[in-house]
Design a protein around this motif. Structure first.
Motif, PDB file in Angstrom:
ATOM      1  N   TYR A  14       4.126   4.698  -9.006  1.00 43.66           N
ATOM      2  CA  TYR A  14       2.692   4.988  -8.924  1.00 43.66           C
ATOM      3  C   TYR A  14       2.452   6.246  -8.101  1.00 43.66           C
ATOM      4  O   TYR A  14       1.628   7.106  -8.458  1.00 43.66           O
ATOM      5  CB  TYR A  14       1.948   3.801  -8.303  1.00 43.66           C
ATOM      6  N   GLY A  15       3.169   6.360  -6.982  1.00 39.91           N
ATOM      7  CA  GLY A  15       3.020   7.539  -6.135  1.00 39.91           C
ATOM      8  C   GLY A  15       3.425   8.815  -6.853  1.00 39.91           C
ATOM      9  O   GLY A  15       2.753   9.854  -6.741  1.00 39.91           O
ATOM     10  N   LEU A  74      -3.845   4.995   0.527  1.00 36.30           N
ATOM     11  CA  LEU A  74      -4.067   5.755  -0.703  1.00 36.30           C
ATOM     12  C   LEU A  74      -4.114   4.858  -1.929  1.00 36.30           C
ATOM     13  O   LEU A  74      -4.717   5.216  -2.943  1.00 36.30           O
ATOM     14  CB  LEU A  74      -2.957   6.794  -0.871  1.00 36.30           C
ATOM     15  N   HIS A  75      -3.454   3.717  -1.829  1.00 44.32           N
ATOM     16  CA  HIS A  75      -3.400   2.785  -2.959  1.00 44.32           C
ATOM     17  C   HIS A  75      -3.047   1.413  -2.411  1.00 44.32           C
ATOM     18  O   HIS A  75      -2.197   1.293  -1.518  1.00 44.32           O
ATOM     19  CB  HIS A  75      -2.330   3.232  -3.962  1.00 44.32           C
ATOM     20  N   LYS A  76      -3.710   0.367  -2.901  1.00 50.37           N
ATOM     21  CA  LYS A  76      -3.433  -0.998  -2.454  1.00 50.37           C
ATOM     22  C   LYS A  76      -3.113  -1.883  -3.649  1.00 50.37           C
ATOM     23  O   LYS A  76      -3.646  -1.687  -4.748  1.00 50.37           O
ATOM     24  CB  LYS A  76      -4.643  -1.579  -1.706  1.00 50.37           C
ATOM     25  N   ALA A  77      -2.244  -2.861  -3.430  1.00 52.00           N
ATOM     26  CA  ALA A  77      -1.874  -3.786  -4.512  1.00 52.00           C
ATOM     27  C   ALA A  77      -1.438  -5.118  -3.914  1.00 52.00           C
ATOM     28  O   ALA A  77      -1.037  -5.182  -2.741  1.00 52.00           O
ATOM     29  CB  ALA A  77      -0.748  -3.195  -5.351  1.00 52.00           C
ATOM     30  N   LEU A 117       5.587   0.758  -6.910  1.00 59.08           N
ATOM     31  CA  LEU A 117       4.769   1.552  -6.001  1.00 59.08           C
ATOM     32  C   LEU A 117       5.284   2.987  -5.931  1.00 59.08           C
ATOM     33  O   LEU A 117       4.498   3.942  -5.883  1.00 59.08           O
ATOM     34  CB  LEU A 117       4.775   0.922  -4.606  1.00 59.08           C
ATOM     35  N   ALA A 150       0.841  -1.194   0.000  1.00 62.72           N
ATOM     36  CA  ALA A 150       0.000   0.000   0.000  1.00 62.72           C
ATOM     37  C   ALA A 150       0.874   1.240   0.000  1.00 62.72           C
ATOM     38  O   ALA A 150       2.046   1.197   0.375  1.00 62.72           O
ATOM     39  CB  ALA A 150      -0.911   0.007   1.230  1.00 62.72           C
ATOM     40  N   HIS A 201       0.564   9.564  -9.458  1.00 60.64           N
ATOM     41  CA  HIS A 201      -0.782   9.880  -8.990  1.00 60.64           C
ATOM     42  C   HIS A 201      -0.834  10.878  -7.839  1.00 60.64           C
ATOM     43  O   HIS A 201      -1.882  11.493  -7.600  1.00 60.64           O
ATOM     44  CB  HIS A 201      -1.493   8.592  -8.565  1.00 60.64           C
TER      45      HIS A 201
END
Length: 310
Positions: A56-57, A26-29, A53, A17, A60
C-alpha cells in the motif's frame, strides 16, 4: 513519502498503520487475529498484513516503508526479537523479528511488549507529555503497567518490569493464573468487575460497562462491586507509587472509559492511603486503543535513529 509500518497485535484483532516522520497516521487498517486457527496461522496473518501494508505504501506514497514496529502481548526477548511466550495466542519462541524482516525485504524491525509500547506513546504524545516519570496502567482483561522515565519505557533486567497486575493486594483473595492468590488483576481488572457484577446481578451476560452504568444509576449492589474493585486497585497503585515515585499515573483500558465514575473514587482511595509519599496526578489515558499502534510506529522510528547514530 517516508514512512514506517506499525502493527499492534491483540488476542482478537490487529490494528495497523503507516506512520510518517512526524507521527502522522498516513493510513490505518484492522484485521482479525484469527487465533482460533492456531499460532502458526496467526504468525502468517501478521506477515501477510505487514506485506500488504508495504505494498500500500509503495502504491500510494511512492516508496516502501523504511522500518516496521510491532507491539505484541506476552513475554518478549526484545534484544533477539523473539516472542518467548503468549498464552492467549499459543506462541512459544517465535522469531518474529527475523520472519517479518525477511517478508518486508530486509527492513529493520522493532519488537515491543504491547503495554510498554502503548505506554511509550502515552508518554511521548499522549497524556504523559511533559512528565519525566509516569506509570501507565491499562485496566482491561488483565492489568499490566509501563514505567516511563525521561521519554523511554523501563523494561527491567529481564523484560518483566511493570507487571503491576500481579502485586498481591489481598493474600486471601481469588487464585490468579500466575499461581498466586489475591493479585490486583483478579480483583480490579475489567474482567474481574465483569465476573463480580454478573454474580451480584444474577445476570451472566452483564459486564463491567453494565456495572458502571448501574453505579451511575445508584444501584447499591453495583456500588459495592465497583468500590471493592477500586479499593483493590488503589492498594496496588499505592504500592507502585511507593516504589517508583511517579509524577503521574495514567489509567487506560476498558474500565477507564467509565470516566469520573472510576476516577473520582480512585483518586480519593489513593489519597486516603498515602502517608509520606508524594501524591501523583491521576489522569485518564489520551490515546485510547490507538496507543499500541502509535507506540509501534515510535519504536520503528527510534530503531532507525539508533542505527543512524551507530
Amino acid at each position: 513519502m517516508r514512512h514506517v509500518i506499525a502493527l499492534d497485535v491483540g488476542g482478537t484483532g490487529m490494528k495497523a498503520a503507516l506512520v510518517g516522520t512526524d507521527g502522522t497516521l498516513l493510513h490505518k487498517a484492522r484485521r482479525a487475529t484469527g487465533r482460533e486457527r492456531g499460532p502458526d496461522a496467526v504468525v502468517e496473518t501478521i506477515l501477510t498484513f505487514a506485506a500488504d501494508l508495504r505494498a500500500y505504501g509503495e502504491e500510494h506514497f511512492g516508496e516502501s516503508a523504511v522500518a516496521a514496529g510491532v507491539a505484541v502481548p506476552g513475554i518478549i526477548d526484545v534484544e533477539n526479537g523473539i516472542l518467548v511466550y503468549a498464552s492467549n495466542l499459543g506462541w512459544s519462541d517465535v522469531p518474529l523479528r527475523d520472519l517479518l524482516g525477511k517478508r518486508l525485504g530486509g527492513v529493520p524491525v522493532a519488537l515491543g511488549h504491547d503495554v510498554r509500547t502503548g505506554g511509550l506513546a502515552e508518554g511521548r504524545i499522549g497524556a504523559g507529555q511533559g512528565a519525566d516519570r509516569f506509570l501507565f496502567v491499562p485496566l482491561g482483561t488483565g492489568i499490566a503497567g509501563a514505567i516511563g522515565i525521561d521519554g523511554s519505557i523501563e523494561a527491567g533486567a529481564h523484560g518483566y518490569a511493570g507487571e503491576i497486575g500481579h502485586l498481591v493486594v489481598r493474600p486471601d483473595g481469588p487464585e490468579c493464573g500466575c499461581g498466586q492468590r489475591g493479585c490486583m488483576e483478579t480483583l480490579a481488572s475489567a474482567s474481574a468487575v465483569t465476573r463480580a457484577w454478573a454474580a451480584a446481578s444474577s445476570n451472566p451476560e452483564a459486564d463491567a460497562a453494565d456495572c458502571a452504568k448501574a453505579v451511575e444509576a445508584g444501584d447499591p449492589a453495583a456500588i459495592r462491586v465497583w468500590l471493592d474493585a477500586v479499593d483493590a486497585l488503589a492498594a496496588g497503585l499505592v504500592t507502585a507509587l511507593t516504589l517508583l515515585d511517579p509524577r503521574m499515573l495514567i489509567i487506560g483500558g476498558g474500565l477507564a472509559e467509565a470516566g469520573e465514575t472510576l476516577f473520582t473514587p480512585l483518586r480519593a482511595a489513593v489519597e486516603e492511603r498515602v502517608t509520606f509519599q508524594k501524591l501523583p496526578r491521576i489522569v485518564p489515558a489520551a490515546l485510547g486503543d490507538t496507543a499500541g499502534c502509535l507506540g509501534a510506529g515510535l519504536l520503528a522510528w527510534d530503531l532507525l535513529s539508533t542505527e543512524v547514530s551507530a
